[in-house]
Design a protein around this motif. Sequence first.
Motif, PDB file in Angstrom:
ATOM      1  N   CYS A 157      -7.906 -10.961  -1.300  1.00 59.27           N
ATOM      2  CA  CYS A 157      -7.884 -10.487  -2.546  1.00 59.27           C
ATOM      3  C   CYS A 157      -8.585  -9.052  -2.720  1.00 59.27           C
ATOM      4  O   CYS A 157      -8.276  -8.070  -2.803  1.00 59.27           O
ATOM      5  N   THR A 195      -6.048  -5.658  -1.716  1.00 54.89           N
ATOM      6  CA  THR A 195      -5.498  -5.282  -2.870  1.00 54.89           C
ATOM      7  C   THR A 195      -6.424  -4.446  -3.807  1.00 54.89           C
ATOM      8  O   THR A 195      -7.499  -4.298  -3.338  1.00 54.89           O
ATOM      9  N   ASP A 248      -4.512 -11.451  -7.822  1.00 59.65           N
ATOM     10  CA  ASP A 248      -5.226 -10.303  -7.506  1.00 59.65           C
ATOM     11  C   ASP A 248      -4.714  -9.059  -8.298  1.00 59.65           C
ATOM     12  O   ASP A 248      -3.867  -9.599  -9.192  1.00 59.65           O
ATOM     13  N   GLY A 252      -3.327  -6.517  -7.566  1.00 58.62           N
ATOM     14  CA  GLY A 252      -2.133  -5.556  -7.094  1.00 58.62           C
ATOM     15  C   GLY A 252      -2.641  -4.415  -6.125  1.00 58.62           C
ATOM     16  O   GLY A 252      -3.892  -4.233  -5.836  1.00 58.62           O
ATOM     17  N   GLY A 266      -1.552  -3.743  -3.196  1.00 61.47           N
ATOM     18  CA  GLY A 266      -1.618  -4.035  -1.795  1.00 61.47           C
ATOM     19  C   GLY A 266      -0.492  -3.385  -1.076  1.00 61.47           C
ATOM     20  O   GLY A 266      -0.541  -3.418   0.115  1.00 61.47           O
ATOM     21  N   ASP A 305       3.523  -3.370  -9.991  1.00 68.07           N
ATOM     22  CA  ASP A 305       2.474  -4.003  -8.848  1.00 68.07           C
ATOM     23  C   ASP A 305       1.047  -4.514  -9.601  1.00 68.07           C
ATOM     24  O   ASP A 305       0.420  -3.898  -9.525  1.00 68.07           O
ATOM     25  N   GLY A 318      -0.068  -7.385  -9.228  1.00 68.38           N
ATOM     26  CA  GLY A 318      -0.708  -8.342  -8.337  1.00 68.38           C
ATOM     27  C   GLY A 318       0.171  -9.159  -7.855  1.00 68.38           C
ATOM     28  O   GLY A 318       1.360  -9.452  -8.136  1.00 68.38           O
TER      29      GLY A 318
END
Length: 166
Positions: A60, A64, A91, A93, A95, A139, A141
Amino acid sequence: MNTTLTKEPRPVVFWEHRVYPGHLALLTRVRADLAADLTGFDEDLVDTVRLVVSEVFANCCKYTDSGREGGEAIRGLSMPDDRTLRVFLSDAGGGGGVPRVPAEHTESEWSRAEGQRGLLLVENLSTDWGHFRLAPWADLGTHVWATFGIAPERTPRDLRPHVFTS
Protein backbone atom coordinates in the motif's frame (compact mmCIF):
# COMPACT_ATOMS: atom_id res chain seq x y z
CA MET A 1 -37.75 -7.32 -12.82
CA ASN A 2 -37.33 -9.68 -9.90
CA THR A 3 -34.26 -9.04 -7.75
CA THR A 4 -33.05 -11.50 -5.17
CA LEU A 5 -30.66 -10.24 -2.56
CA THR A 6 -28.30 -12.74 -1.07
CA LYS A 7 -27.53 -12.14 2.53
CA GLU A 8 -24.04 -13.01 3.62
CA PRO A 9 -23.77 -14.19 7.19
CA ARG A 10 -22.78 -11.50 9.66
CA PRO A 11 -19.32 -11.89 11.12
CA VAL A 12 -19.13 -13.77 14.39
CA VAL A 13 -16.60 -11.13 15.47
CA PHE A 14 -15.96 -7.78 13.85
CA TRP A 15 -13.08 -5.54 14.96
CA GLU A 16 -13.31 -1.81 14.49
CA HIS A 17 -11.32 -0.69 11.43
CA ARG A 18 -7.96 0.96 11.93
CA VAL A 19 -6.73 3.76 9.67
CA TYR A 20 -3.00 4.39 9.21
CA PRO A 21 -1.06 7.07 7.36
CA GLY A 22 0.68 5.30 4.49
CA HIS A 23 4.24 5.47 5.78
CA LEU A 24 6.47 2.42 6.12
CA ALA A 25 7.73 3.88 9.40
CA LEU A 26 4.31 2.96 10.86
CA LEU A 27 4.73 -0.74 10.11
CA THR A 28 5.78 -1.38 13.71
CA ARG A 29 2.52 0.20 14.93
CA VAL A 30 0.45 -1.74 12.40
CA ARG A 31 2.01 -5.00 13.62
CA ALA A 32 1.64 -4.07 17.31
CA ASP A 33 -2.02 -3.11 16.86
CA LEU A 34 -2.72 -6.40 15.11
CA ALA A 35 -1.05 -8.37 17.91
CA ALA A 36 -3.10 -6.43 20.47
CA ASP A 37 -6.33 -7.04 18.55
CA LEU A 38 -5.57 -10.76 18.38
CA THR A 39 -4.64 -11.16 22.05
CA GLY A 40 -5.51 -14.68 23.19
CA PHE A 41 -5.25 -16.27 19.74
CA ASP A 42 -2.60 -18.88 18.92
CA GLU A 43 0.81 -17.15 18.73
CA ASP A 44 1.74 -18.88 15.46
CA LEU A 45 -1.47 -17.63 13.87
CA VAL A 46 -0.84 -14.08 15.12
CA ASP A 47 2.73 -14.14 13.76
CA THR A 48 1.52 -15.42 10.39
CA VAL A 49 -1.21 -12.79 10.11
CA ARG A 50 1.27 -10.07 11.12
CA LEU A 51 3.67 -11.17 8.39
CA VAL A 52 0.94 -11.12 5.73
CA VAL A 53 -0.38 -7.74 6.88
CA SER A 54 3.17 -6.37 6.88
CA GLU A 55 3.59 -7.33 3.23
CA VAL A 56 0.24 -5.91 2.13
CA PHE A 57 0.70 -2.68 4.13
CA ALA A 58 4.17 -2.24 2.60
CA ASN A 59 2.62 -2.65 -0.86
CA CYS A 60 0.00 0.00 0.00
CA CYS A 61 2.78 2.40 0.96
CA LYS A 62 5.07 1.61 -1.95
CA TYR A 63 2.75 1.25 -4.93
CA THR A 64 -0.29 3.45 -4.28
CA ASP A 65 -1.32 6.94 -3.25
CA SER A 66 -1.50 5.63 0.32
CA GLY A 67 2.25 6.21 0.47
CA ARG A 68 2.03 9.81 -0.70
CA GLU A 69 1.58 12.81 1.58
CA GLY A 70 -1.83 12.56 3.24
CA GLY A 71 -2.42 9.00 1.98
CA GLU A 72 -3.91 6.34 4.22
CA ALA A 73 -4.48 2.61 4.41
CA ILE A 74 -7.44 1.02 6.20
CA ARG A 75 -7.09 -2.30 8.01
CA GLY A 76 -10.07 -4.46 8.83
CA LEU A 77 -10.33 -7.69 10.78
CA SER A 78 -13.23 -10.10 11.26
CA MET A 79 -14.23 -13.68 11.88
CA PRO A 80 -16.97 -14.49 9.36
CA ASP A 81 -17.44 -17.82 11.13
CA ASP A 82 -15.91 -19.62 14.08
CA ARG A 83 -13.22 -21.26 11.92
CA THR A 84 -12.01 -18.31 9.83
CA LEU A 85 -10.10 -15.13 10.49
CA ARG A 86 -10.21 -12.52 7.72
CA VAL A 87 -7.95 -9.47 7.45
CA PHE A 88 -7.96 -6.80 4.77
CA LEU A 89 -6.20 -3.63 3.78
CA SER A 90 -7.62 -1.01 1.46
CA ASP A 91 -5.30 1.52 -0.13
CA ALA A 92 -5.92 4.98 -1.55
CA GLY A 93 -5.58 4.07 -5.22
CA GLY A 94 -3.33 5.67 -7.76
CA GLY A 95 -1.23 2.57 -8.27
CA GLY A 96 -2.30 1.92 -11.82
CA GLY A 97 -2.48 -1.83 -11.38
CA VAL A 98 -3.76 -4.68 -9.31
CA PRO A 99 -1.88 -7.09 -7.05
CA ARG A 100 -0.71 -10.24 -8.77
CA VAL A 101 1.64 -13.10 -8.14
CA PRO A 102 4.37 -12.90 -10.80
CA ALA A 103 4.37 -15.64 -13.41
CA GLU A 104 7.67 -14.65 -15.03
CA HIS A 105 10.40 -17.27 -15.00
CA THR A 106 13.63 -15.88 -16.44
CA GLU A 107 16.14 -14.08 -14.22
CA SER A 108 15.44 -10.68 -15.80
CA GLU A 109 11.67 -11.21 -15.65
CA TRP A 110 11.90 -12.14 -11.95
CA SER A 111 14.05 -9.08 -11.39
CA ARG A 112 11.36 -6.84 -12.91
CA ALA A 113 8.68 -8.58 -10.87
CA GLU A 114 10.63 -8.40 -7.59
CA GLY A 115 8.14 -5.99 -6.03
CA GLN A 116 5.43 -8.61 -6.41
CA ARG A 117 7.26 -11.52 -4.79
CA GLY A 118 5.76 -10.71 -1.41
CA LEU A 119 2.39 -11.80 -2.74
CA LEU A 120 3.83 -15.32 -2.98
CA LEU A 121 4.23 -15.09 0.79
CA VAL A 122 0.60 -13.95 1.13
CA GLU A 123 -0.57 -16.78 -1.11
CA ASN A 124 1.39 -19.43 0.76
CA LEU A 125 0.65 -18.33 4.33
CA SER A 126 -3.06 -17.65 4.01
CA THR A 127 -5.88 -20.10 3.41
CA ASP A 128 -7.12 -17.86 0.61
CA TRP A 129 -6.56 -14.31 -0.58
CA GLY A 130 -7.83 -11.97 -3.21
CA HIS A 131 -8.44 -8.39 -4.18
CA PHE A 132 -10.89 -6.10 -5.89
CA ARG A 133 -10.81 -2.52 -7.06
CA LEU A 134 -12.78 0.07 -5.11
CA ALA A 135 -14.75 2.04 -7.71
CA PRO A 136 -12.35 1.24 -10.59
CA TRP A 137 -13.80 4.04 -12.74
CA ALA A 138 -12.42 6.52 -10.18
CA ASP A 139 -9.30 4.60 -9.05
CA LEU A 140 -10.32 4.87 -5.41
CA GLY A 141 -8.06 2.04 -4.35
CA THR A 142 -7.68 -1.69 -4.03
CA HIS A 143 -9.04 -3.92 -1.28
CA VAL A 144 -6.72 -6.88 -0.55
CA TRP A 145 -7.99 -9.60 1.79
CA ALA A 146 -6.63 -12.83 3.20
CA THR A 147 -8.23 -15.55 5.30
CA PHE A 148 -6.71 -17.92 7.82
CA GLY A 149 -8.11 -21.11 9.27
CA ILE A 150 -8.50 -21.23 13.03
CA ALA A 151 -9.47 -24.00 15.39
CA PRO A 152 -12.58 -22.98 17.37
CA GLU A 153 -11.09 -24.48 20.53
CA ARG A 154 -8.06 -22.18 20.16
CA THR A 155 -10.16 -19.02 19.91
CA PRO A 156 -10.40 -16.77 22.96
CA ARG A 157 -13.68 -17.44 24.76
CA ASP A 158 -14.30 -13.83 25.78
CA LEU A 159 -14.60 -12.40 22.26
CA ARG A 160 -17.55 -10.09 21.70
CA PRO A 161 -19.35 -9.66 18.37
CA HIS A 162 -17.93 -6.14 18.06
CA VAL A 163 -14.42 -5.34 19.27
CA PHE A 164 -13.61 -1.67 19.64
CA THR A 165 -10.00 -0.67 19.27
CA SER A 166 -8.22 2.02 21.22
